[in-house]
Design a protein around this motif. Structure first.
Motif, PDB file in Angstrom:
ATOM      1  N   LEU A 139       2.982  14.125   0.005  1.00 32.86           N
ATOM      2  CA  LEU A 139       2.012  13.448   0.863  1.00 32.86           C
ATOM      3  C   LEU A 139       1.833  12.000   0.418  1.00 32.86           C
ATOM      4  CD1 LEU A 139      -0.073  13.673   3.149  1.00 32.86           C
ATOM      5  CD2 LEU A 139      -1.749  14.399   1.442  1.00 32.86           C
ATOM      6  N   PHE A 140       1.754  11.791  -0.886  1.00 32.07           N
ATOM      7  CA  PHE A 140       1.646  10.431  -1.421  1.00 32.07           C
ATOM      8  C   PHE A 140       2.893   9.622  -1.077  1.00 32.07           C
ATOM      9  CE2 PHE A 140       2.228   7.276  -4.765  1.00 32.07           C
ATOM     10  CZ  PHE A 140       0.992   6.643  -4.769  1.00 32.07           C
ATOM     11  N   ALA A 141       4.066  10.236  -1.203  1.00 34.95           N
ATOM     12  CA  ALA A 141       5.321   9.541  -0.890  1.00 34.95           C
ATOM     13  C   ALA A 141       5.390   9.157   0.582  1.00 34.95           C
ATOM     14  CB  ALA A 141       6.516  10.416  -1.264  1.00 34.95           C
ATOM     15  N   ALA A 142       4.907  10.043   1.461  1.00 36.85           N
ATOM     16  CA  ALA A 142       4.911   9.745   2.894  1.00 36.85           C
ATOM     17  C   ALA A 142       3.991   8.560   3.198  1.00 36.85           C
ATOM     18  CB  ALA A 142       4.472  10.977   3.679  1.00 36.85           C
ATOM     19  N   ALA A 143       2.810   8.546   2.579  1.00 33.18           N
ATOM     20  CA  ALA A 143       1.887   7.431   2.798  1.00 33.18           C
ATOM     21  C   ALA A 143       2.473   6.127   2.264  1.00 33.18           C
ATOM     22  CB  ALA A 143       0.547   7.731   2.118  1.00 33.18           C
ATOM     23  N   PHE A 144       3.113   6.202   1.099  1.00 28.21           N
ATOM     24  CA  PHE A 144       3.727   5.018   0.506  1.00 28.21           C
ATOM     25  C   PHE A 144       4.867   4.506   1.383  1.00 28.21           C
ATOM     26  CE2 PHE A 144       6.710   3.039  -2.573  1.00 28.21           C
ATOM     27  CZ  PHE A 144       5.889   2.003  -3.008  1.00 28.21           C
ATOM     28  N   ALA A 145       5.680   5.417   1.921  1.00 28.66           N
ATOM     29  CA  ALA A 145       6.790   5.021   2.791  1.00 28.66           C
ATOM     30  C   ALA A 145       6.266   4.372   4.070  1.00 28.66           C
ATOM     31  CB  ALA A 145       7.654   6.240   3.128  1.00 28.66           C
ATOM     32  N   LEU A 184      13.466   3.270   4.816  1.00 24.66           N
ATOM     33  CA  LEU A 184      12.057   3.628   4.697  1.00 24.66           C
ATOM     34  C   LEU A 184      11.665   4.680   5.729  1.00 24.66           C
ATOM     35  CD1 LEU A 184      10.511   0.118   3.980  1.00 24.66           C
ATOM     36  CD2 LEU A 184      10.768   2.031   2.386  1.00 24.66           C
ATOM     37  N   ALA A 185      12.227   4.576   6.921  1.00 25.14           N
ATOM     38  CA  ALA A 185      11.956   5.598   7.937  1.00 25.14           C
ATOM     39  C   ALA A 185      12.495   6.953   7.482  1.00 25.14           C
ATOM     40  CB  ALA A 185      12.579   5.193   9.271  1.00 25.14           C
ATOM     41  N   LEU A 186      13.686   6.962   6.899  1.00 19.51           N
ATOM     42  CA  LEU A 186      14.256   8.208   6.387  1.00 19.51           C
ATOM     43  C   LEU A 186      13.486   8.715   5.171  1.00 19.51           C
ATOM     44  CD1 LEU A 186      18.097   7.531   6.711  1.00 19.51           C
ATOM     45  CD2 LEU A 186      16.668   9.015   8.130  1.00 19.51           C
ATOM     46  N   LEU A 187      12.955   7.796   4.367  1.00 26.10           N
ATOM     47  CA  LEU A 187      12.116   8.214   3.241  1.00 26.10           C
ATOM     48  C   LEU A 187      10.869   8.923   3.738  1.00 26.10           C
ATOM     49  CD1 LEU A 187      11.316   8.243   0.257  1.00 26.10           C
ATOM     50  CD2 LEU A 187      10.412   5.920   0.556  1.00 26.10           C
ATOM     51  N   PHE A 188      10.276   8.415   4.798  1.00 24.44           N
ATOM     52  CA  PHE A 188       9.113   9.068   5.390  1.00 24.44           C
ATOM     53  C   PHE A 188       9.479  10.464   5.898  1.00 24.44           C
ATOM     54  CE2 PHE A 188       6.395  10.047   9.042  1.00 24.44           C
ATOM     55  CZ  PHE A 188       5.142   9.910   8.471  1.00 24.44           C
ATOM     56  N   VAL A 189      10.638  10.561   6.563  1.00 24.95           N
ATOM     57  CA  VAL A 189      11.096  11.862   7.058  1.00 24.95           C
ATOM     58  C   VAL A 189      11.322  12.827   5.896  1.00 24.95           C
ATOM     59  CG1 VAL A 189      13.014  13.048   8.209  1.00 24.95           C
ATOM     60  CG2 VAL A 189      12.101  10.934   9.176  1.00 24.95           C
ATOM     61  N   ALA A 190      11.972  12.344   4.832  1.00 20.70           N
ATOM     62  CA  ALA A 190      12.233  13.200   3.672  1.00 20.70           C
ATOM     63  C   ALA A 190      10.930  13.669   3.029  1.00 20.70           C
ATOM     64  CB  ALA A 190      13.084  12.447   2.651  1.00 20.70           C
TER      65      ALA A 190
END
Length: 211
Positions: A139-145, A184-190
């Motif tokens: 969740l933190f990674a998604a917000a950061f991305a 960054l979009a793929l990081l959010f997806v991941a």
């Protein structure tokens, strides 16, 4: 089996009680040796499988960029030693492209749990506790991305409105932004995928416990 002992050794003896998101997503991303890719874990659809494959290909693209930069730098150094003629733009190309390459690896690292972690405090936790920690970190990674994506897009628009170029090749600086935005979009997806994975492990800990 011999492969199981090697796997336990490489994970510090954690065995099957390792991070649930890392275990299942690694199975999803890495094909079985000498055969077809394994089927996705229970509850995992074809869309997520395809997204995981896309993230893996994107990381390979970053690897090709890195390989190109390494070969170019070596060729420039050899040319400089042998003929006194280095490639004039090698430094600016490395500076321009290495950031692009680094960003391409971020989604893959998130998807496979390959980011650097300190698990000394979670080593003795249950499978459900580890899944909860995995979900929270995702969740933190998604917000950061998402934050980086917004800020990078703002910077991209700024460089479009006020163009700058590299000194030797006159390469527009904005050209580095599109692949970074994709990363960054793929990081959010991941991060969303690993968040769902962690949530699933939290709700169904029996499926992640050793049999």
């Amino acid at each position: 089996p011999h492969q199981e002992r090697l796997r336990r050794r490489s994970t510090g003896g954690r065995g099957e009680e390792g991070d649930h998101g890392t275990q299942s997503l690694s199975t999803l991303v890495h094909p079985a040796e000498g055969g077809e890719p394994p089927p996705p874990p229970p509850g995992r659809g074809r869309l997520i499988t395809q997204l995981a494959a896309l993230i893996r290909l994107w990381a390979l693209f970053g690897g090709l960029i890195t390989l190109f930069l390494a070969l170019m730098t070596a060729a420039s150094a050899i040319s400089n030693l042998a003929f006194g003629l280095p490639f004039a733009a090698d430094y600016e190309l490395v500076k321009h492209l290495i950031a692009v390459a680094i960003f391409t690896f971020l989604p893959y690292c998130q998807l496979t749990g390959s980011n650097v972690t300190v698990d000394i405090f979670t080593e003795g936790m249950s499978a459900r506790g580890k899944a909860a920690m995995s979900a929270f970190s995702s969740l933190f990674a998604a917000a950061f991305a998402a934050l980086l994506l917004v800020q990078m897009y703002s910077g991209f628009l700024s460089y479009l409105n006020y163009p700058e170029v590299t000194p030797v090749l006159h390469l527009p600086l904005w050209t580095a932004f599109p692949p970074i935005l994709v990363s960054l979009a793929l990081l959010f997806v991941a991060a969303i995928i690993t968040l769902l994975e962690g949530w699933h492990g939290f709700r169904h800990p029996a499926e992640t416990s050793p049999s």
